[in-house]
Scaffold this active site. Structure first.
Site, PDB file in Angstrom:
ATOM      1  CE1 TYR A 179      -3.496   2.675   0.389  1.00 39.11           C
ATOM      2  CE2 TYR A 179      -2.392   3.278   2.424  1.00 39.11           C
ATOM      3  CZ  TYR A 179      -3.318   3.552   1.442  1.00 39.11           C
ATOM      4  OH  TYR A 179      -4.064   4.698   1.497  1.00 39.11           O
TER       5      TYR A 179
ATOM      6  CB  ALA B 106       4.917   0.210  -3.103  1.00 36.45           C
TER       7      ALA B 106
HETATM    8  N1  LIG Z   1      -9.938   9.245   4.450  1.00 34.45           N
HETATM    9  C1  LIG Z   1      -8.639   9.194   4.732  1.00 34.45           C
HETATM   10  O1  LIG Z   1      -8.183   9.324   5.894  1.00 34.45           O
HETATM   11  C2  LIG Z   1      -7.652   8.960   3.610  1.00 34.45           C
HETATM   12  C3  LIG Z   1      -6.285   9.245   3.815  1.00 34.45           C
HETATM   13  C4  LIG Z   1      -5.379   8.995   2.792  1.00 34.45           C
HETATM   14  C5  LIG Z   1      -5.834   8.491   1.579  1.00 34.45           C
HETATM   15  N2  LIG Z   1      -7.166   8.223   1.419  1.00 34.45           N
HETATM   16  C6  LIG Z   1      -7.603   7.650   0.150  1.00 34.45           C
HETATM   17  O2  LIG Z   1      -8.885   8.164  -0.189  1.00 34.45           O
HETATM   18  C7  LIG Z   1      -9.643   7.150  -0.881  1.00 34.45           C
HETATM   19  C8  LIG Z   1     -10.942   6.869  -0.139  1.00 34.45           C
HETATM   20  O3  LIG Z   1     -11.724   8.024  -0.130  1.00 34.45           O
HETATM   21  P1  LIG Z   1     -12.654   8.389   1.105  1.00 34.45           P
HETATM   22  O4  LIG Z   1     -11.799   8.631   2.281  1.00 34.45           O
HETATM   23  O5  LIG Z   1     -13.578   9.441   0.657  1.00 34.45           O
HETATM   24  O6  LIG Z   1     -13.443   7.004   1.394  1.00 34.45           O
HETATM   25  P2  LIG Z   1     -14.941   6.557   1.005  1.00 34.45           P
HETATM   26  O7  LIG Z   1     -15.930   7.455   1.675  1.00 34.45           O
HETATM   27  O8  LIG Z   1     -15.001   5.100   1.314  1.00 34.45           O
HETATM   28  O9  LIG Z   1     -15.050   6.824  -0.557  1.00 34.45           O
HETATM   29  C9  LIG Z   1     -14.713   5.894  -1.537  1.00 34.45           C
HETATM   30  C10 LIG Z   1     -15.807   5.924  -2.596  1.00 34.45           C
HETATM   31  O10 LIG Z   1     -15.384   5.155  -3.708  1.00 34.45           O
HETATM   32  C11 LIG Z   1     -16.469   4.349  -4.146  1.00 34.45           C
HETATM   33  N3  LIG Z   1     -15.878   3.139  -4.725  1.00 34.45           N
HETATM   34  C12 LIG Z   1     -15.102   2.210  -4.112  1.00 34.45           C
HETATM   35  N4  LIG Z   1     -14.718   1.267  -4.968  1.00 34.45           N
HETATM   36  C13 LIG Z   1     -15.263   1.594  -6.176  1.00 34.45           C
HETATM   37  C14 LIG Z   1     -15.226   1.020  -7.463  1.00 34.45           C
HETATM   38  N5  LIG Z   1     -14.550  -0.111  -7.736  1.00 34.45           N
HETATM   39  N6  LIG Z   1     -15.892   1.642  -8.464  1.00 34.45           N
HETATM   40  C15 LIG Z   1     -16.572   2.770  -8.239  1.00 34.45           C
HETATM   41  N7  LIG Z   1     -16.644   3.376  -7.043  1.00 34.45           N
HETATM   42  C16 LIG Z   1     -16.002   2.778  -6.019  1.00 34.45           C
HETATM   43  C17 LIG Z   1     -17.305   4.072  -2.904  1.00 34.45           C
HETATM   44  O11 LIG Z   1     -18.677   3.925  -3.229  1.00 34.45           O
HETATM   45  P3  LIG Z   1     -19.299   2.510  -3.686  1.00 34.45           P
HETATM   46  O12 LIG Z   1     -18.761   1.493  -2.711  1.00 34.45           O
HETATM   47  O13 LIG Z   1     -20.760   2.753  -3.589  1.00 34.45           O
HETATM   48  O14 LIG Z   1     -18.857   2.289  -5.072  1.00 34.45           O
HETATM   49  C18 LIG Z   1     -17.125   5.363  -2.116  1.00 34.45           C
HETATM   50  O15 LIG Z   1     -18.141   6.300  -2.395  1.00 34.45           O
HETATM   51  C19 LIG Z   1      -8.741   5.910  -0.924  1.00 34.45           C
HETATM   52  O16 LIG Z   1      -8.012   5.917  -2.123  1.00 34.45           O
HETATM   53  C20 LIG Z   1      -7.801   6.143   0.255  1.00 34.45           C
HETATM   54  O17 LIG Z   1      -6.584   5.452   0.109  1.00 34.45           O
HETATM   55  C21 LIG Z   1      -8.076   8.446   2.398  1.00 34.45           C
END
Ligand SMILES: NC(=O)c1ccc[n+]([C@@H]2O[C@H](COP(=O)([O-])OP(=O)(O)OC[C@H]3O[C@@H](n4cnc5c(N)ncnc54)[C@H](OP(=O)(O)O)[C@@H]3O)[C@@H](O)[C@H]2O)c1
Length: 253
Positions: A159, A161
């Site tokens: 992760y 990487a």
């Molecule tokens: N929040 C943090 O603290 C943080 C920190 C560093 C990095 N990040 C990065 O931010 C991202 C997550 O965002 P977030 O924090 O806003 O989380 P989140 O609320 O879980 O948002 C992710 C969204 O992506 C959608 N999704 C997941 N897989 C999908 C797929 N295959 N196709 C289409 N839609 C998909 C989900 O909806 P559905 O399941 O309905 O599709 C959800 O709405 C990740 O890449 C994570 O590594 C977050």
């Protein structure tokens, strides 16, 4: 819209995003939803993508007629291609999608270890590929990485990487796609939907304490703080190929 029309619309009080279209994959929740709120507040049009219709519908209902949505699975190249074939035009792209497993080399199967690259890296790479023919030349892509890529706080090497690779992808795409700008965003832990839905209470508390101890500001961040950084990267016309760390100083410690 021509640049002069856009400036006129902004002078008339339409906001920085007046006349501009922002595609937010994953925008039905969390960070993407926070960006959608901020863009709409500044007069922009938003197209949301995600797998679950209810979440997308709920966000669109909250934000009003500037928001439309389509279902897409970003782990499926065909689904992504169909999504963008139905988008007429876009100015900005941000993609928070991807389900992946984190953990140590010693414990994860290969399938689990490569899930971050499959879902988070290649999902974003392909979204840019299919969005590109429809993108404005003065538009911008913000890639979602993560501060753990620069400063790992626990053992989860694949992760880590993946996040570092996304920062490299921003540099590579910035060269290829200019004048379209491409930057990466690397947040630390942001209190919001991700942690409340994907981690049990105990694990969340432990992680928030750890991040607060390790960063400079002594707290985790908010989804709104990420949204403001994404808007900066969308609009700043002389920033490309860089990574913005919204991490309370974690990555420099
Ligand atoms: N929040 C943090 O603290 C943080 C920190 C560093 C990095 N990040 C990065 O931010 C991202 C997550 O965002 P977030 O924090 O806003 O989380 P989140 O609320 O879980 O948002 C992710 C969204 O992506 C959608 N999704 C997941 N897989 C999908 C797929 N295959 N196709 C289409 N839609 C998909 C989900 O909806 P559905 O399941 O309905 O599709 C959800 O709405 C990740 O890449 C994570 O590594 C977050």
């Amino acid at each position: 819209m021509q640049g002069s029309d856009r400036m006129r619309q902004q002078e008339l009080g339409g906001g920085d995003f007046a006349g501009r279209v922002v595609v937010l994959l994953g925008g039905g929740s969390g960070l993407g939803r926070a960006v959608a709120r901020a863009v709409c507040a500044q007069g922009g049009e938003v197209i949301l993508g995600g797998r679950t219709a209810e979440k997308l519908e709920e966000t669109a209902a909250e934000l009003g007629s500037q928001v439309s949505w389509m279902q897409v699975d970003t782990s499926d190249p065909g689904s992504l291609e169909r999504f963008f074939s139905r988008v007429e035009h876009l100015d900005f792209l941000f993609n928070t999608t991807g389900d992946y497993v984190t953990g140590p080399l010693r414990e994860l199967s290969f399938e689990e270890a490569e899930s971050a690259f499959r879902a988070k890296f290649w999902g974003q790479y392909l979204a840019v590929k299919y969005a590109l023919p429809k993108m404005a030349q003065d538009g911008a892509v913000v890639l979602m990485a993560g501060a753990d890529g620069a400063r790992p706080t626990v053992a989860t090497p694949a992760y880590v990487a993946c996040n570092a690779a996304l920062e490299g992808l921003a540099r590579g795409l910035a060269v290829e796609l200019a004048p379209i700008r491409v930057n990466a965003l690397s947040p630390g832990a942001m209190d919001g939907n991700f942690w409340s839905t994907r981690r049990p209470e105990e694990a969340r508390r432990e992680a928030f304490e750890r991040y607060s101890r390790l960063n400079v500001l002594g707290r985790v961040g908010t989804e709104e703080e990420v949204a403001r950084a994404v808007l900066f990267l969308f609009l700043n016309s002389y920033t490309t190929g860089t990574t913005l760390y919204v991490d309370g100083g974690l990555s420099m410690r």
